[in-house]
Motif scaffolding. Sequence first.
Motif, PDB file in Angstrom:
ATOM      1  N   ILE A 249       0.849  -1.191   0.000  1.00 63.17           N
ATOM      2  CA  ILE A 249       0.000   0.000   0.000  1.00 63.17           C
ATOM      3  C   ILE A 249       0.890   1.248   0.000  1.00 63.17           C
ATOM      4  O   ILE A 249       0.632   2.212  -0.719  1.00 63.17           O
ATOM      5  N   LYS A 250       1.994   1.208   0.752  1.00 63.89           N
ATOM      6  CA  LYS A 250       2.848   2.399   0.830  1.00 63.89           C
ATOM      7  C   LYS A 250       3.529   2.701  -0.510  1.00 63.89           C
ATOM      8  O   LYS A 250       3.835   3.854  -0.796  1.00 63.89           O
ATOM      9  N   ASP A 251       3.736   1.670  -1.358  1.00 70.05           N
ATOM     10  CA  ASP A 251       4.351   1.911  -2.672  1.00 70.05           C
ATOM     11  C   ASP A 251       3.439   2.735  -3.571  1.00 70.05           C
ATOM     12  O   ASP A 251       3.897   3.433  -4.466  1.00 70.05           O
ATOM     13  N   LEU A 252       2.111   2.587  -3.357  1.00 70.85           N
ATOM     14  CA  LEU A 252       1.192   3.346  -4.215  1.00 70.85           C
ATOM     15  C   LEU A 252       0.565   4.520  -3.481  1.00 70.85           C
ATOM     16  O   LEU A 252      -0.444   5.063  -3.920  1.00 70.85           O
ATOM     17  N   TRP A 253       1.164   4.895  -2.376  1.00 68.97           N
ATOM     18  CA  TRP A 253       0.576   5.921  -1.510  1.00 68.97           C
ATOM     19  C   TRP A 253       0.244   7.201  -2.265  1.00 68.97           C
ATOM     20  O   TRP A 253      -0.838   7.754  -2.150  1.00 68.97           O
ATOM     21  N   GLU A 254       1.206   7.656  -3.083  1.00 68.60           N
ATOM     22  CA  GLU A 254       1.004   8.926  -3.794  1.00 68.60           C
ATOM     23  C   GLU A 254      -0.100   8.814  -4.843  1.00 68.60           C
ATOM     24  O   GLU A 254      -0.650   9.823  -5.289  1.00 68.60           O
ATOM     25  N   LEU A 255      -0.415   7.585  -5.249  1.00 66.63           N
ATOM     26  CA  LEU A 255      -1.434   7.390  -6.290  1.00 66.63           C
ATOM     27  C   LEU A 255      -2.829   7.229  -5.691  1.00 66.63           C
ATOM     28  O   LEU A 255      -3.819   7.201  -6.421  1.00 66.63           O
ATOM     29  N   SER A 285       0.962  -5.777   1.816  1.00 66.71           N
ATOM     30  CA  SER A 285       0.829  -5.929   0.372  1.00 66.71           C
ATOM     31  C   SER A 285      -0.625  -5.681  -0.042  1.00 66.71           C
ATOM     32  O   SER A 285      -1.541  -5.891   0.752  1.00 66.71           O
ATOM     33  N   VAL A 286      -0.792  -5.262  -1.275  1.00 66.02           N
ATOM     34  CA  VAL A 286      -2.136  -5.022  -1.799  1.00 66.02           C
ATOM     35  C   VAL A 286      -2.914  -6.343  -1.739  1.00 66.02           C
ATOM     36  O   VAL A 286      -4.100  -6.389  -1.436  1.00 66.02           O
ATOM     37  N   TYR A 300     -14.799   1.076   3.358  1.00 66.41           N
ATOM     38  CA  TYR A 300     -13.620   1.948   3.399  1.00 66.41           C
ATOM     39  C   TYR A 300     -12.678   1.466   4.488  1.00 66.41           C
ATOM     40  O   TYR A 300     -13.114   1.113   5.578  1.00 66.41           O
ATOM     41  N   VAL A 301     -11.419   1.418   4.148  1.00 69.01           N
ATOM     42  CA  VAL A 301     -10.429   1.020   5.151  1.00 69.01           C
ATOM     43  C   VAL A 301      -9.409   2.147   5.265  1.00 69.01           C
ATOM     44  O   VAL A 301      -9.027   2.754   4.266  1.00 69.01           O
ATOM     45  N   SER A 302      -9.010   2.421   6.489  1.00 66.50           N
ATOM     46  CA  SER A 302      -7.976   3.435   6.696  1.00 66.50           C
ATOM     47  C   SER A 302      -6.623   2.770   6.855  1.00 66.50           C
ATOM     48  O   SER A 302      -6.507   1.754   7.533  1.00 66.50           O
ATOM     49  N   PHE A 303      -5.648   3.350   6.205  1.00 65.90           N
ATOM     50  CA  PHE A 303      -4.286   2.836   6.314  1.00 65.90           C
ATOM     51  C   PHE A 303      -3.373   3.916   6.883  1.00 65.90           C
ATOM     52  O   PHE A 303      -3.545   5.107   6.599  1.00 65.90           O
ATOM     53  N   ILE A 304      -2.433   3.476   7.655  1.00 68.33           N
ATOM     54  CA  ILE A 304      -1.511   4.396   8.315  1.00 68.33           C
ATOM     55  C   ILE A 304      -0.126   4.228   7.718  1.00 68.33           C
ATOM     56  O   ILE A 304       0.403   3.112   7.664  1.00 68.33           O
ATOM     57  N   LEU A 305       0.447   5.330   7.260  1.00 69.45           N
ATOM     58  CA  LEU A 305       1.842   5.299   6.784  1.00 69.45           C
ATOM     59  C   LEU A 305       2.699   5.766   7.955  1.00 69.45           C
ATOM     60  O   LEU A 305       2.321   5.620   9.099  1.00 69.45           O
ATOM     61  N   PHE A 324      -3.627   0.927  -8.000  1.00 63.68           N
ATOM     62  CA  PHE A 324      -2.791  -0.231  -8.333  1.00 63.68           C
ATOM     63  C   PHE A 324      -2.548  -0.295  -9.843  1.00 63.68           C
ATOM     64  O   PHE A 324      -1.430  -0.548 -10.290  1.00 63.68           O
ATOM     65  N   TYR A 325      -3.581  -0.030 -10.623  1.00 65.14           N
ATOM     66  CA  TYR A 325      -3.452  -0.064 -12.080  1.00 65.14           C
ATOM     67  C   TYR A 325      -2.415   0.971 -12.539  1.00 65.14           C
ATOM     68  O   TYR A 325      -1.545   0.685 -13.362  1.00 65.14           O
ATOM     69  N   ARG A 326      -2.493   2.162 -11.963  1.00 60.13           N
ATOM     70  CA  ARG A 326      -1.530   3.211 -12.351  1.00 60.13           C
ATOM     71  C   ARG A 326      -0.105   2.805 -11.940  1.00 60.13           C
ATOM     72  O   ARG A 326       0.863   3.041 -12.660  1.00 60.13           O
TER      73      ARG A 326
END
Length: 334
Positions: A249-255, A285-286, A300-305, A324-326
């Motif tokens: 999830i953190k890898d796609l954070w900006e997306l 992981s996604v 909806y799920v909240s994720f913490i970085l 994820f697609y992007r």
Amino acid sequence: MIELSGVSKRFGNTQAVKDVSFTVESGETMVLLGTSGCGKTTTLKMINRLIEPDAGKISIHGQSASDEKPEMLRRKIGYVMQNIGLFPHYTISENIAIVPKLLKWTVEKTRERTHELLEKLRLSPDCLALFPHELSGGQQQRVGLARALVADPAILLMDEPFGALDNVTRSEIHVEFKALEELKRKTIVMVTHDVQEAFDLADRICLMNKGEVVQIGTAKDLLYRPVNDFARQFLDGARLALEFKCARIKDLWELLPQPATIRNDAAFSKDSGGIKDRFQSADLSVWLAITYFNFTENDYVSFILDNGPGWIKTFNFQELSQAFYRYQQQNIHE
Ligand SMILES: Nc1ncnc2c1ncn2[C@@H]1O[C@H](COP(=O)(O)OP(=O)(O)OP(=O)(O)O)[C@@H](O)[C@H]1O
């Protein structure tokens, strides 16, 4: 650290292993991956000298393996055999105590260590008096691991350790295996033919074919930067699932969508342990996010970085899929 340099082995007319070289750093998990008969087990067994190489050098912590007596070498290296390999006429307790006996541990020391491991591996002490056939496959697998770990070796060799398990039990054990503190410091070489397993557990993967190394790299290297057609095709059957496993999830954070509001309630402050209720770590992981949290359109799920601005994001499955697609597109065009 384990180093193989130009290692080869021939059985009659079969060149089982040909000029294999790789290094496994201390604390790293290297998975030997490849189709049946490509030389994985032979490579593994040459590390603890169950098989002697015809050519090449193997060193362990900088010392040549061939300079050491095989029995002494094997006491320092945990080994989980293919098909678990418990002795059927020994009780669980006796199976676990094999190496402590060789090391002449006291009964009390062996008992204490055995109980410590049973607790870590979530096995009941009641199983100690039983024989292997009285345990489930998953339990036997844990006993096999306990037996390999009992003397706390810095190196662990594992040959298809989860091969006897069904897919569901196998995925569950992967999650537990990754979380085991006892294993985090160990240098591990594991053999599997299962791509998903390699992706779940490896720091790096050594892909083999016909006795030779095809590619060594992280799961992401193999997925997005295969060196040849064989490497590409080897992953093709499971490519989408593997891409889900590789991406965190953190890898796609900006997306992912910006948070509508940044919430600050004490319930999920860093001090309170970070993860509360539906709040999950973005270091996930996604694949796990989707499979374990019943992530749907309405959910909806909240994720913490890490701490800082925008360190919590709340999104649903559709938003995650789009991000994820992007991410996939970016990696393919890297
Ligand atoms: N003791 C042996 N005698 C003769 N041939 C052998 C021996 N051990 C392995 N081989 C052969 O060497 C090749 C590599 O075998 P190896 O067991 O290392 O492959 P593998 O990748 O681990 O396969 P699997 O996943 O089926 O265990 C195979 O062709 C196998 O038949």
